[in-house]
Motif scaffolding. Structure first.
Motif: not given
Length: 342
Positions: A92-106
């Motif tokens: 999802s866009e939100k999940a991808q953004k969180d991972i790209d921003d390194k706010s969390r790991k997959p």
């Protein structure tokens, strides 16, 4: 994967069987490496296909193309983010953004917010008129909250929604989930069929038949796992040399393996030694590669418990080097002839 003839023959047979059955929710169960993901994807693709046959999807229509390109509007594929990234399914866009921003790991689990999105998806009207389909893999990666979110949809799906839960550890799946699905036990292929399929997949890079048999034995008869090992450059010649090397404390053959893979080797070796101690044939290693006298049952039982305990924390961020040293010392202690004679 689009045309049904790309499936392994034993999966193609199972697909044809499932397509003849009725039911809105299927639970594909069996150990890893038997093709649950491939079969589950082929099944949902056939459900959505515009020109399906008894053998499955046509592989040529617009719907099949959309499945192949991970863009079908009537298909939801629910996976842990780590698995989705590995298999090329978009997040999802939100999940991808969180991972790209390194706010969390997959995530290595199927997240409850992703499940809620899927439940909402399943209540929509089909965009292409062939109904809605949901594939969950591996289904045992749902935690209790995530699984409970799915229960109502499993029991009473909206409209023409069908679901496949492809599972590699059924005992980890909630009974309330299993009871709402029709179960299909994955079929173990015959050795000759598995060897032929692996040789075809590898083509000119295929090793000798003896090497293929060694690889298939090493993975417990799972052809998909054998093919994966061979494609990564694994050398079957080294497999049966492992017990003697580990008894000497020589870990060089395993040094480049990930911790979970090293643990898997130790568990297989422990299994085979326990089999020998019980006068049963080994499953993973050639009998002449194992110690002629198996360690005492009590020693093996303690080692087995230690390995099960290690499995619970193998993915934690401990020092891999220290962990490997401890494993090497413990394995040598179990296998060393002087210890067994004491």
């Amino acid at each position: 994967m689009s045309k049904p003839d790309t499936l392994a023959p034993w999966l193609q047979t199972q697909l044809a069987h499932l397509l003849r059955q009725r039911g809105h929710a299927w639970h594909l169960e069996g150990p890893s490496g038997l093709g649950q993901y491939a079969l589950g994807l082929a099944l949902v693709q056939a459900w959505l296909c515009e020109a399906p046959s008894e053998a499955g999807a046509c592989g040529e229509c617009r719907s099949c193309h959309l499945v192949d390109t991970r863009a079908h509007p009537d298909l939801s594929v629910l996976m842990p983010e780590t698995v989705a990234l590995e298999l090329g399914w978009p997040l999802s866009e939100k999940a991808q953004k969180d991972i790209d921003d390194k706010s969390r790991k997959p995530s290595k689990e199927i997240r409850v917010d992703a499940m809620r999105e899927t439940v909402g998806f399943a209540q929509r009207t089909s965009a292409r008129g062939r109904g809605m389909a949901v594939l969950v893999y591996p289904a045992e990666r749902m935690n209790t909250e995530t699984a409970n979110t799915l229960l109502k949809t499993l029991e009473e799906p909206a409209g023409d929604t069908r679901l496949v839960l492809a599972c590699e550890a059924t005992h980890q799946l909630l009974p309330t989930v299993r009871s709402r699905c029709q179960s299909h036990a994955m079929v173990w292929p015959a050795e000759a069929d598995a060897l032929h399929w692996i040789k075809q997949a590898l083509g000119a890079k295929s090793p000798t038949d003896d090497a293929l048999r060694t690889c298939l034995r090493a993975v417990g008869g799972r052809p998909e796992q054998a093919l994966s090992w061979l494609r990564t450059g694994w050398d079957p010649k080294q497999w049966d040399a492992l017990p003697a090397a580990m008894a000497r404390g020589d870990w060089s053959l395993l040094a480049k393996w990930a911790p979970d893979q090293q643990l898997d080797v130790m568990q297989k070796l422990c299994h085979d030694l326990m089999a020998l101690a019980s006068q049963a044939p080994p499953r993973f290693f050639a009998v002449d590669s194992l110690p002629p006298v198996a360690p005492r049952w009590g020693v093996l039982a303690r080692w087995s418990r230690d390995l099960m305990q290690a499995a619970r924390s193998v993915e934690h961020p401990y020092s891999a080097g220290l962990m490997q040293e401890a494993w090497a010392a413990r394995t040598r202690e179990v296998l060393a002839p002087e210890k067994r004679a004491a």
